[in-house]
Design a protein around this motif. Structure first.
Motif, PDB file in Angstrom:
ATOM      1  N   GLU A 199      40.652  17.535 -11.387  1.00 54.51           N
ATOM      2  CA  GLU A 199      39.492  16.998 -10.672  1.00 54.51           C
ATOM      3  C   GLU A 199      39.436  15.474 -10.782  1.00 54.51           C
ATOM      4  OE1 GLU A 199      37.371  18.854  -8.658  1.00 54.51           O
ATOM      5  OE2 GLU A 199      39.076  20.174  -9.042  1.00 54.51           O
ATOM      6  N   LEU A 200      39.708  14.938 -11.957  1.00 57.76           N
ATOM      7  CA  LEU A 200      39.698  13.489 -12.137  1.00 57.76           C
ATOM      8  C   LEU A 200      40.788  12.823 -11.304  1.00 57.76           C
ATOM      9  CD1 LEU A 200      39.112  13.297 -15.999  1.00 57.76           C
ATOM     10  CD2 LEU A 200      37.539  12.476 -14.233  1.00 57.76           C
ATOM     11  N   LEU A 201      41.971  13.399 -11.315  1.00 64.86           N
ATOM     12  CA  LEU A 201      43.083  12.825 -10.572  1.00 64.86           C
ATOM     13  C   LEU A 201      42.803  12.852  -9.070  1.00 64.86           C
ATOM     14  CD1 LEU A 201      45.924  11.640 -10.480  1.00 64.86           C
ATOM     15  CD2 LEU A 201      46.846  13.965 -10.601  1.00 64.86           C
ATOM     16  N   ASN A 202      42.252  13.937  -8.598  1.00 61.96           N
ATOM     17  CA  ASN A 202      41.941  14.042  -7.185  1.00 61.96           C
ATOM     18  C   ASN A 202      40.880  13.019  -6.779  1.00 61.96           C
ATOM     19  OD1 ASN A 202      42.129  15.473  -4.577  1.00 61.96           O
ATOM     20  ND2 ASN A 202      40.036  16.109  -5.030  1.00 61.96           N
ATOM     21  N   ALA A 203      39.870  12.850  -7.618  1.00 64.64           N
ATOM     22  CA  ALA A 203      38.772  11.946  -7.282  1.00 64.64           C
ATOM     23  C   ALA A 203      39.176  10.485  -7.357  1.00 64.64           C
ATOM     24  CB  ALA A 203      37.585  12.212  -8.208  1.00 64.64           C
ATOM     25  N   ARG A 204      40.094  10.159  -8.257  1.00 58.44           N
ATOM     26  CA  ARG A 204      40.404   8.756  -8.502  1.00 58.44           C
ATOM     27  C   ARG A 204      41.811   8.368  -8.068  1.00 58.44           C
ATOM     28  NH1 ARG A 204      38.350   8.146 -14.580  1.00 58.44           N
ATOM     29  NH2 ARG A 204      39.636   6.263 -14.432  1.00 58.44           N
ATOM     30  N   SER A 205      42.392   9.176  -7.202  1.00 61.12           N
ATOM     31  CA  SER A 205      43.753   8.884  -6.749  1.00 61.12           C
ATOM     32  C   SER A 205      43.894   7.521  -6.073  1.00 61.12           C
ATOM     33  CB  SER A 205      44.252   9.999  -5.830  1.00 61.12           C
ATOM     34  OG  SER A 205      43.422  10.133  -4.685  1.00 61.12           O
ATOM     35  N   PRO A 206      42.878   6.990  -5.376  1.00 58.66           N
ATOM     36  CA  PRO A 206      43.055   5.638  -4.804  1.00 58.66           C
ATOM     37  C   PRO A 206      43.350   4.566  -5.856  1.00 58.66           C
ATOM     38  CG  PRO A 206      41.223   6.745  -3.728  1.00 58.66           C
ATOM     39  CD  PRO A 206      41.622   7.618  -4.879  1.00 58.66           C
ATOM     40  N   GLU A 207      42.796   4.720  -7.054  1.00 52.53           N
ATOM     41  CA  GLU A 207      43.101   3.768  -8.130  1.00 52.53           C
ATOM     42  C   GLU A 207      44.584   3.804  -8.467  1.00 52.53           C
ATOM     43  OE1 GLU A 207      40.768   4.241 -11.680  1.00 52.53           O
ATOM     44  OE2 GLU A 207      39.035   4.967 -10.549  1.00 52.53           O
ATOM     45  N   LEU A 208      45.097   5.010  -8.591  1.00 51.97           N
ATOM     46  CA  LEU A 208      46.511   5.167  -8.935  1.00 51.97           C
ATOM     47  C   LEU A 208      47.401   4.686  -7.806  1.00 51.97           C
ATOM     48  CD1 LEU A 208      48.670   6.124 -10.895  1.00 51.97           C
ATOM     49  CD2 LEU A 208      48.334   8.464 -10.032  1.00 51.97           C
ATOM     50  N   ALA A 209      47.020   4.969  -6.568  1.00 55.17           N
ATOM     51  CA  ALA A 209      47.813   4.518  -5.417  1.00 55.17           C
ATOM     52  C   ALA A 209      47.934   2.999  -5.405  1.00 55.17           C
ATOM     53  CB  ALA A 209      47.192   5.014  -4.118  1.00 55.17           C
ATOM     54  N   ALA A 210      46.866   2.304  -5.735  1.00 56.05           N
ATOM     55  CA  ALA A 210      46.898   0.840  -5.770  1.00 56.05           C
ATOM     56  C   ALA A 210      47.868   0.342  -6.830  1.00 56.05           C
ATOM     57  CB  ALA A 210      45.496   0.298  -6.024  1.00 56.05           C
ATOM     58  N   ILE A 211      47.918   1.023  -7.971  1.00 56.93           N
ATOM     59  CA  ILE A 211      48.866   0.655  -9.028  1.00 56.93           C
ATOM     60  C   ILE A 211      50.300   0.846  -8.545  1.00 56.93           C
ATOM     61  CG2 ILE A 211      49.725   1.302 -11.320  1.00 56.93           C
ATOM     62  CD1 ILE A 211      46.817   2.030 -12.046  1.00 56.93           C
ATOM     63  N   LEU A 212      50.558   1.973  -7.888  1.00 60.87           N
ATOM     64  CA  LEU A 212      51.908   2.253  -7.397  1.00 60.87           C
ATOM     65  C   LEU A 212      52.358   1.203  -6.391  1.00 60.87           C
ATOM     66  CD1 LEU A 212      51.663   6.126  -6.841  1.00 60.87           C
ATOM     67  CD2 LEU A 212      52.467   4.901  -8.862  1.00 60.87           C
ATOM     68  N   THR A 213      51.490   0.849  -5.463  1.00 56.73           N
ATOM     69  CA  THR A 213      51.844  -0.154  -4.457  1.00 56.73           C
ATOM     70  C   THR A 213      52.064  -1.509  -5.092  1.00 56.73           C
ATOM     71  OG1 THR A 213      50.676   1.032  -2.702  1.00 56.73           O
ATOM     72  CG2 THR A 213      51.027  -1.315  -2.374  1.00 56.73           C
ATOM     73  N   SER A 214      51.269  -1.840  -6.084  1.00 51.13           N
ATOM     74  CA  SER A 214      51.380  -3.143  -6.741  1.00 51.13           C
ATOM     75  C   SER A 214      52.696  -3.298  -7.496  1.00 51.13           C
ATOM     76  CB  SER A 214      50.207  -3.333  -7.702  1.00 51.13           C
ATOM     77  OG  SER A 214      50.371  -4.492  -8.495  1.00 51.13           O
ATOM     78  N   GLU A 215      53.135  -2.230  -8.188  1.00 53.60           N
ATOM     79  CA  GLU A 215      54.310  -2.365  -9.050  1.00 53.60           C
ATOM     80  C   GLU A 215      55.590  -1.842  -8.422  1.00 53.60           C
ATOM     81  OE1 GLU A 215      52.000  -2.212 -13.352  1.00 53.60           O
ATOM     82  OE2 GLU A 215      53.616  -0.799 -12.955  1.00 53.60           O
ATOM     83  N   HIS A 216      55.500  -0.835  -7.575  1.00 51.94           N
ATOM     84  CA  HIS A 216      56.708  -0.330  -6.919  1.00 51.94           C
ATOM     85  C   HIS A 216      56.931  -0.989  -5.571  1.00 51.94           C
ATOM     86  CE1 HIS A 216      58.991   2.301  -4.186  1.00 51.94           C
ATOM     87  NE2 HIS A 216      59.741   2.541  -5.250  1.00 51.94           N
ATOM     88  N   GLY A 217      55.839  -1.228  -4.821  1.00 48.42           N
ATOM     89  CA  GLY A 217      55.941  -1.849  -3.510  1.00 48.42           C
ATOM     90  C   GLY A 217      55.749  -0.895  -2.351  1.00 48.42           C
ATOM     91  N   LYS A 218      55.803   0.418  -2.603  1.00 52.31           N
ATOM     92  CA  LYS A 218      55.655   1.373  -1.498  1.00 52.31           C
ATOM     93  C   LYS A 218      54.276   1.210  -0.857  1.00 52.31           C
ATOM     94  CE  LYS A 218      56.516   4.817  -4.148  1.00 52.31           C
ATOM     95  NZ  LYS A 218      56.848   6.167  -4.607  1.00 52.31           N
ATOM     96  N   VAL A 219      54.198   1.514   0.417  1.00 53.91           N
ATOM     97  CA  VAL A 219      52.938   1.351   1.138  1.00 53.91           C
ATOM     98  C   VAL A 219      51.926   2.362   0.607  1.00 53.91           C
ATOM     99  CG1 VAL A 219      54.150   0.507   3.179  1.00 53.91           C
ATOM    100  CG2 VAL A 219      53.565   2.933   3.018  1.00 53.91           C
ATOM    101  N   LEU A 220      50.642   2.075   0.817  1.00 54.12           N
ATOM    102  CA  LEU A 220      49.584   2.916   0.258  1.00 54.12           C
ATOM    103  C   LEU A 220      49.677   4.360   0.751  1.00 54.12           C
ATOM    104  CD1 LEU A 220      46.570   0.446   0.369  1.00 54.12           C
ATOM    105  CD2 LEU A 220      47.636   1.419  -1.682  1.00 54.12           C
ATOM    106  N   GLY A 221      50.120   4.553   1.991  1.00 51.72           N
ATOM    107  CA  GLY A 221      50.278   5.913   2.500  1.00 51.72           C
ATOM    108  C   GLY A 221      51.329   6.693   1.731  1.00 51.72           C
ATOM    109  N   ASP A 222      52.468   6.046   1.436  1.00 48.61           N
ATOM    110  CA  ASP A 222      53.499   6.698   0.635  1.00 48.61           C
ATOM    111  C   ASP A 222      53.006   6.959  -0.785  1.00 48.61           C
ATOM    112  OD1 ASP A 222      55.390   6.883   2.638  1.00 48.61           O
ATOM    113  OD2 ASP A 222      56.371   4.996   2.125  1.00 48.61           O
TER     114      ASP A 222
END
Length: 514
Positions: free
Chosen positions: A92-115
């Motif tokens: 439930e926490l991961l589902n609710a806060r996935s945008p936070e994690l997506a921003a981290i992934l884009t910042s450090e890996h570079g993949k677009v937010l959709g990916d």
């Protein structure tokens, strides 16, 4: 000169001191450890260092393992119901806060937010599978195998397990492993890629927030020193790994030699065979999405399109047309494809364009020097299409791991199948056709572990297992699905006889077989 050099060095040190350092996570807290070695963490879209990451020493890894070992005693005795509740809370926490994690992934890996969002969604599937752990870890019971004798099995956790994950999916790949390992009663030490380490820490903190006891999930960062310390540590019972084939082979051999169970998933060179009767629009869309999504930095990316001669020109034209609409740039700006992970990797991938030209291939679309929507210092390489690639070329043979899509022309099904089966890799493959007989024959005859029929990236859903054949998998254990629970538990068989008071305390069944 000396004075200038000193000033520059001091300025660089001052800049570094102002950047945050990603620390280890041991026993439910941030830990610096004894090592002062660090590595840079870039923002690939800017080409600049945004933080540093602490590199673990052997002693730091030992601390994490001992912490996990201490936590194991109580965690394995935690009821199934309680473990399941924690996994549900984490889901439930991961589902609710996935945008936070997506921003981290884009910042450090570079993949677009959709990916990034797609990566999290596939990881979330495995968390949901882990919530169903009771059905996968239960044993079996056979009553009265001989008079008064029963035989039953139980599945028990291993202990401390290690996970070594790659840079290309810093959230999804750890999520393939640790939810199942933890739900099954094990404790975990995760060593994420040093190139994009923050997602692992974010996930560990979220597990703590979900109610996981301290010490059950630990994270250590670093390079080969940390990897070898996990592979050689006598307390670590199993290793899960995803990465390149040479490293997967090293992981498998080293961990096995140290008496551990090993899941070692290696590299790939995935082929997509397009037959003359295929829907070429569907095939072209699939080739573009599967070849250039996440900048081609994924083990299930389509690297090679095997186009039958009679439709090859039309297919190449359709792929080229679709590529012209792709926008490369900063993943936070609504672009279609982001940068590569490092400048060195970008330069290596870009070098294959020259190799293709030298080997007589046609460079249909050259991704070097394209116009980008982002900072000019980012690690950019646009989508690249190379036609008429000879199978003797390194462009065909190597796992490029970037946005370079090769087209190899074949005279028909038999030649296409032969090329796929001759590859040293056997991770994923796909066939595009409207002929059910050809598709059925392909799925039977192709020597690849995951097959798509008019599906370009055949990653199984979480309740099946993920893994390839040949040099794409070392050992027999795939990830998640039934394989995951089998890997993280050990079966114990129990033969039981109880004296029956109604017969005067004398057992009538053993050793007779009635």
């Amino acid at each position: 000169m000396t004075e200038t050099s000193t000033t520059t060095a001091d300025a660089g040190e001052a800049t570094r001191s102002q950047l945050a350092t990603v620390e280890h996570w041991i026993g439910g807290a941030s830990v610096s450890g004894e090592s002062d070695r660090t590595g840079p963490v870039y923002n690939p879209a800017l080409g600049t260092v945004q933080k540093h990451v602490r590199f673990a020493s052997v002693a730091d890894v030992d601390l994490a393992v001992k912490t996990a070992e201490a936590a194991f005693a109580s965690w394995r005795d935690t009821s199934i119901a309680k473990r399941q509740q924690i996994m549900f809370a984490f889901r439930e926490l991961l589902n609710a806060r996935s945008p936070e994690l997506a921003a981290i992934l884009t910042s450090e890996h570079g993949k677009v937010l959709g990916d990034a969002a797609g990566e999290i969604a596939r990881g979330l599937e495995v968390v949901e599978l882990a919530c169903a752990m009771p059905g996968y870890t239960k044993g079996e019971y056979s009553e009265n195998v001989s008079t008064g004798i029963d035989v039953y099995t139980v599945r028990q956790p291993l202990g401390v397990v290690g996970i070594i994950s790659p840079f290309n999916f810093p959230a999804m790949v750890p999520l393939w492993f640790f939810p199942i390992a933890i739900a099954s009663g094990n404790t975990v030490v995760l060593k994420p890629s040093e190139k994009d380490p923050s997602a692992a820490i974010w996930l560990a903190k979220l597990m703590q927030e979900a109610g996981l006891p301290d010490g059950v999930f630990n994270v250590v960062h670093g390079d080969k020193v940390a990897v070898d310390a996990l592979l050689e540590h006598p307390t670590v019972r199993a290793i899960s790994f995803v990465g390149s084939t040479p490293i997967a082979k090293y992981i498998y051999e080293t961990a096995s030699a140290n008496g551990k169970r090993v899941q070692a998933l290696g590299g790939a060179k995935n082929h997509m065979l397009v037959l003359p009767d295929a829907d070429l629009d569907l095939a072209a869309d699939a080739a573009v999405n599967a070849g250039f999504g996440s900048a081609g930095e994924r083990c299930m990316a389509v690297s090679v399109v095997l186009a039958v001669d009679s439709v090859a020109d039309a297919l190449v034209a359709k792929v080229r047309e679709r590529m012209s609409g792709l926008k490369t740039g900063d993943g936070t700006r609504g672009t279609d494809m982001g940068p590569l992970i490092t400048r060195e990797h970008r330069d290596k991938v870009a070098g294959y364009v020259d190799v293709a030209l030298e080997d007589g291939a046609d460079v249909v679309v050259d991704g070097r020097g394209i116009e980008i929507d982002g900072d000019p210092d980012g690690f950019w390489l646009g989508p690249t299409l190379v036609d008429k690639v000879p199978t003797s070329s390194a462009v065909y043979r190597d796992e490029i791991f970037g946005p370079v899509l090769s087209v190899v022309r074949v005279d028909g099904y038999e030649e296409g199948l032969g090329i796929i089966n001759a590859s040293r890799y056997g991770n994923g493959t796909a066939i595009f056709t409207n002929d059910g007989g050809a598709a059925r024959r392909f799925q039977r005859e192709v020597t690849v572990g995951m097959v798509g029929i008019n599906v370009p990236i055949p990653v199984p859903v979480a309740y099946h297992s993920f893994g390839g054949w040949k040099d794409s998998l070392f050992g027999t254990s795939k990830s998640y699905g039934p394989h995951g629970f089998e890997f993280y538990t050990q079966e114990k068989a129990i033969t039981s006889r109880w004296l029956d008071p109604s017969h005067g305390g004398i057992n009538l069944g053993f050793p007779q077989h009635e």
